[in-house]
Design an enzyme around this catalytic site. Sequence first.
Site, PDB file in Angstrom:
ATOM      1  N   CYS A 253      -5.555  -1.925   2.943  1.00 37.29           N
ATOM      2  CA  CYS A 253      -5.418  -1.799   4.394  1.00 37.29           C
ATOM      3  C   CYS A 253      -6.600  -2.457   5.101  1.00 37.29           C
ATOM      4  O   CYS A 253      -6.915  -3.608   4.851  1.00 37.29           O
ATOM      5  CB  CYS A 253      -5.266  -0.324   4.772  1.00 37.29           C
ATOM      6  SG  CYS A 253      -4.842  -0.030   6.507  1.00 37.29           S
TER       7      CYS A 253
ATOM      8  N   GLU B 225       0.817  -1.219   0.000  1.00 35.49           N
ATOM      9  CA  GLU B 225       0.000   0.000   0.000  1.00 35.49           C
ATOM     10  C   GLU B 225       0.849   1.266   0.000  1.00 35.49           C
ATOM     11  O   GLU B 225       1.897   1.325   0.644  1.00 35.49           O
ATOM     12  CB  GLU B 225      -0.893   0.000   1.251  1.00 35.49           C
ATOM     13  CG  GLU B 225      -1.720   1.263   1.433  1.00 35.49           C
ATOM     14  CD  GLU B 225      -2.347   1.361   2.811  1.00 35.49           C
ATOM     15  OE1 GLU B 225      -3.208   2.238   2.996  1.00 35.49           O
ATOM     16  OE2 GLU B 225      -1.978   0.582   3.711  1.00 35.49           O
TER      17      GLU B 225
ATOM     18  N   LYS C  97      -9.596   3.189  -3.026  1.00 37.19           N
ATOM     19  CA  LYS C  97     -10.113   2.723  -1.747  1.00 37.19           C
ATOM     20  C   LYS C  97     -11.461   3.360  -1.434  1.00 37.19           C
ATOM     21  O   LYS C  97     -11.637   4.568  -1.565  1.00 37.19           O
ATOM     22  CB  LYS C  97      -9.103   3.031  -0.639  1.00 37.19           C
ATOM     23  CG  LYS C  97      -9.430   2.410   0.715  1.00 37.19           C
ATOM     24  CD  LYS C  97      -8.325   2.693   1.718  1.00 37.19           C
ATOM     25  CE  LYS C  97      -8.599   2.022   3.061  1.00 37.19           C
ATOM     26  NZ  LYS C  97      -7.537   2.299   4.045  1.00 37.19           N
TER      27      LYS C  97
END
Length: 541
Positions: free
Chosen positions: A416, A297, A361
């Site tokens: 995440c 990430e 995201k």
Amino acid sequence: MIIDKLQDLAHGIILSWGWRRAALAMAAGAVAALAMPPFGFFPALIVSLVIAIWLIDGAGGAGAGRRFGPLRAAASAGWFWGFGYCLAGLWWLGAAFLVEAERFAWAMPLGVIGLPAALAFFYAFGFLAARLVWSAGPWRILALAFGLGLAEWLRGHLFTGFPWNSLGMALGQQLWPMQIAALIGLWGMTVLAVAIAAAPATIATAARPAGRWIPAGAALVAMIAVTGYGAMRVPASPSPLVAGVQLRIMQPDLPQDEKFNPANREEIMERYLRLSDRATSPQTSGVADVTHLIWPESAFPFLLHNDRRALAQIAALLPSDVTLITGAARAEERLRGDGHDFFNSIHVVAGDGSIRATYDKVHLVPFGEYLPSLFDGSLRALGLREFIQVPGGFTAATRRRMLEAPGLPPIAAGICYEAIFPGAMRADDETRRAGMILNVTNDAWFGDTPGPRQHFAQARLRAVEEGLPLVRAANSGISAVIDPYGRILSSLDVNIAGVLDSGLPEQHAPTIFARFGNGIFWLQLLLCLLASLTARRIAGT
């Protein structure tokens, strides 16, 4: 006799009041954290929830003489229980405040104490809901399963949700017991774990032998059945691999205080390129011998899609038939022309350095990646900022999309902590099923603490729920390739820099949970509620 001593202990807890009662509840909650990763000591949950049963038993006496007194006493015990549980299970969050101590150390109590204090209200609600349908008999075990099962579901959904260390994870760490997730998912596992762990409370409090031993015996049978189902479900032979796919996961293990510093640009790129082309065996002499290279990430202290030099370096590394999949921040100019929106993203980069696909995201981390709009102005006035060094924080994508990469099946991507949400890895407009889960993350914020291991365990459970292989790339660990049964095929532990080479396991047929979602969980809650109400009606309470 042991039973007599247990009865004395139960009566002492039931009759406790004041600060002793609060301290008992808080200590019992803290003990439950030992059932979570990385410890996985299930008996700790038994001790904790047995005490919880006795505390709710005593709520009638503790709240005697006051309107709604028993409900208030139960909610108070639940709050202290939840505070102890979350404090003991989430203390490692404090490490993030020390990465840039000069900016954030002053706010550490907000994360280490404030967050557990806020989350404890969910457990207060759970204890209160249980007390509303409480009865004196053994069926009160199901009342607690109903109350805490509903409370944990609410914790995972309200205020953007935070299902970290849901009680069902007590069953979600060992290979055989975790297979039940394929049927009922994490929330169903939570109801089941509470019912099993709380059942021995009746040994010390039931008046009749049948009421004393039957719940504990039923819990033992349930635990054996869960484990037996898992043993039958997991095949003895290794999962078959997708033909023509050879993965390489690069784990750079960059310290968090260096990772986002633009001054370290050259050093970071050199580290990525060198590690990515490392020889690991006679069969894999470097990146030329793999088909897909995966980086974690937010891999760069710059915007990759705007940096031609970095893309050229990547193109020089990659053979024409190798694809890079990497986390990266990206910027998009606003339509009204007053600046940019920044996204936490995954890019698919072809061998020529061109970006072919992107996933943005959807589920951002409150206070870490953005400040909630309701509090944004006041928090900034107090000097509080999001942890990431992006002007104004990240913007959430409006839709969850499937990620496509050459040579791979459709990818259910999660960045995440998106991977901790059951059922949330599927695309909003999914017309075909994903063939794998990809989770890129950066857990370096939390150092060598239980945090990264808890995160890994929760992501691993998504593979079992969905019947899909999981590929995980983490900056500081744990990176891994996991088959659809939750078996870890290969991994790199925390604080190790290196590369991980692996094939990609084939997907499993859609699980019951993948097809029906939380349907069984809601049925579990309904059955627990009906059983509790029936027992309450029969008892005339």
